[in-house]
Enzyme design. Sequence first.
Site, PDB file in Angstrom:
ATOM      1  N   LYS A  53       0.883  -1.236   0.021  1.00 19.80           N
ATOM      2  CA  LYS A  53      -0.120   0.044   0.042  1.00 19.80           C
ATOM      3  C   LYS A  53       0.895   1.247  -0.152  1.00 19.80           C
ATOM      4  O   LYS A  53       0.593   2.343  -0.623  1.00 19.80           O
ATOM      5  CB  LYS A  53      -0.741  -0.117   1.267  1.00 19.80           C
ATOM      6  CG  LYS A  53      -1.924  -1.124   1.195  1.00 19.80           C
ATOM      7  CD  LYS A  53      -2.921  -1.086   2.430  1.00 19.80           C
ATOM      8  CE  LYS A  53      -3.788  -2.159   2.190  1.00 19.80           C
ATOM      9  NZ  LYS A  53      -4.560  -1.958   3.868  1.00 19.80           N
ATOM     10  N   GLN A  97      -4.759  -1.117   9.899  1.00 20.54           N
ATOM     11  CA  GLN A  97      -4.900  -2.714   9.307  1.00 20.54           C
ATOM     12  C   GLN A  97      -5.469  -3.719  10.271  1.00 20.54           C
ATOM     13  O   GLN A  97      -4.963  -3.640  11.390  1.00 20.54           O
ATOM     14  CB  GLN A  97      -3.359  -2.779   9.031  1.00 20.54           C
ATOM     15  CG  GLN A  97      -3.116  -4.451   8.351  1.00 20.54           C
ATOM     16  CD  GLN A  97      -3.555  -4.427   7.198  1.00 20.54           C
ATOM     17  OE1 GLN A  97      -3.643  -3.526   6.266  1.00 20.54           O
ATOM     18  NE2 GLN A  97      -4.345  -5.489   6.391  1.00 20.54           N
ATOM     19  N   ASP A 120     -11.360   2.952   3.928  1.00 20.39           N
ATOM     20  CA  ASP A 120     -11.682   1.632   4.086  1.00 20.39           C
ATOM     21  C   ASP A 120     -13.059   1.212   4.058  1.00 20.39           C
ATOM     22  O   ASP A 120     -13.353   0.234   3.556  1.00 20.39           O
ATOM     23  CB  ASP A 120     -11.225   0.919   5.221  1.00 20.39           C
ATOM     24  CG  ASP A 120      -9.883   0.014   5.088  1.00 20.39           C
ATOM     25  OD1 ASP A 120      -9.751  -0.339   3.945  1.00 20.39           O
ATOM     26  OD2 ASP A 120      -9.323  -0.487   5.991  1.00 20.39           O
TER      27      ASP A 120
END
Length: 304
Positions: A53, A97, A120
């Site tokens: 990422k 995460q 997200d």
Amino acid sequence: MTAQMIDGKRIAADIRAEVAERARILSERGVRPGLGVVLVGDDPASQVYVRMKTRACEEAGIHARDIKPPTDIGQPELLAIVDELNADPAIHGILVQLPLPGHLDEREVTERIDPSKDVDGFHPVNQGRMSQGDPDAFRPATPAGVQELIRRTGVETSGAHVVIVGRSNIVGMPMSQIMLQKEPGANATVTVAHSRTADLGAVTRQGEILIVAVGRPGIVRGDMVREGALVIDVGVNRVDDPSAARGYRLVGDVDFDEASERASWITPVPGGVGPMTIAMLLRNTVMSAERTPSAAEVGAAASG
């Protein structure tokens, strides 16, 4: 019938190029998109994913701020990091995460993220707005990427029967909401099945579009696929393979060889859905930066 391959790497590269151009325009207006990435602990798979990422951000002209707290960080300290990122005007997107270590409350952390920075798409506000058809709500990156893959095949989704195998809050459930929306690439009739569904094959064979996201290698065999179906395999599983250099190989939730003999389109694993997840995350981050007052004001002045 031999299925046509859906090249997720190529499509993701096209999207990342589009994102880079939008980031360049923003930078000319004095706004550099920023993504804050929080990785708790040292899980190897998560570390690899975060590195990917971060590299993708750099290539797209997005500033990535990596924060790596120790595994034993307490809940208040982690929430304080989220609060700091919420307040930072240089950060337009926040990604914590998952999964988090077991002693941490994932729901509380997710809900602490400012919905306007929730790139997200996991915050209940964004998920609720999405389910109500709000086009401005951030959509979870993986389901959004799946929809984009389907769109780019040219297969008609309006009125089609979509069967989704998997009911997670990350993929299965938001995927069902997306495919029900009144918009191009959706307008489908949706059935959600899962690992506990009785006679799973009888359900999956109804799907003109079959999306599988369970996390069990080969749970869908070739005879469970409708002739001519479009098959999207979200699963990524490690299976032992002594002949492979690393001693394992990656496979999906669908038996690729068998399904390819019945499907019209199919995604490979790896190289299908995976690259799309990062591309859509970058797209959400740039979208968030474009919505900041400074970017909007400069853009309005330039167009005026």
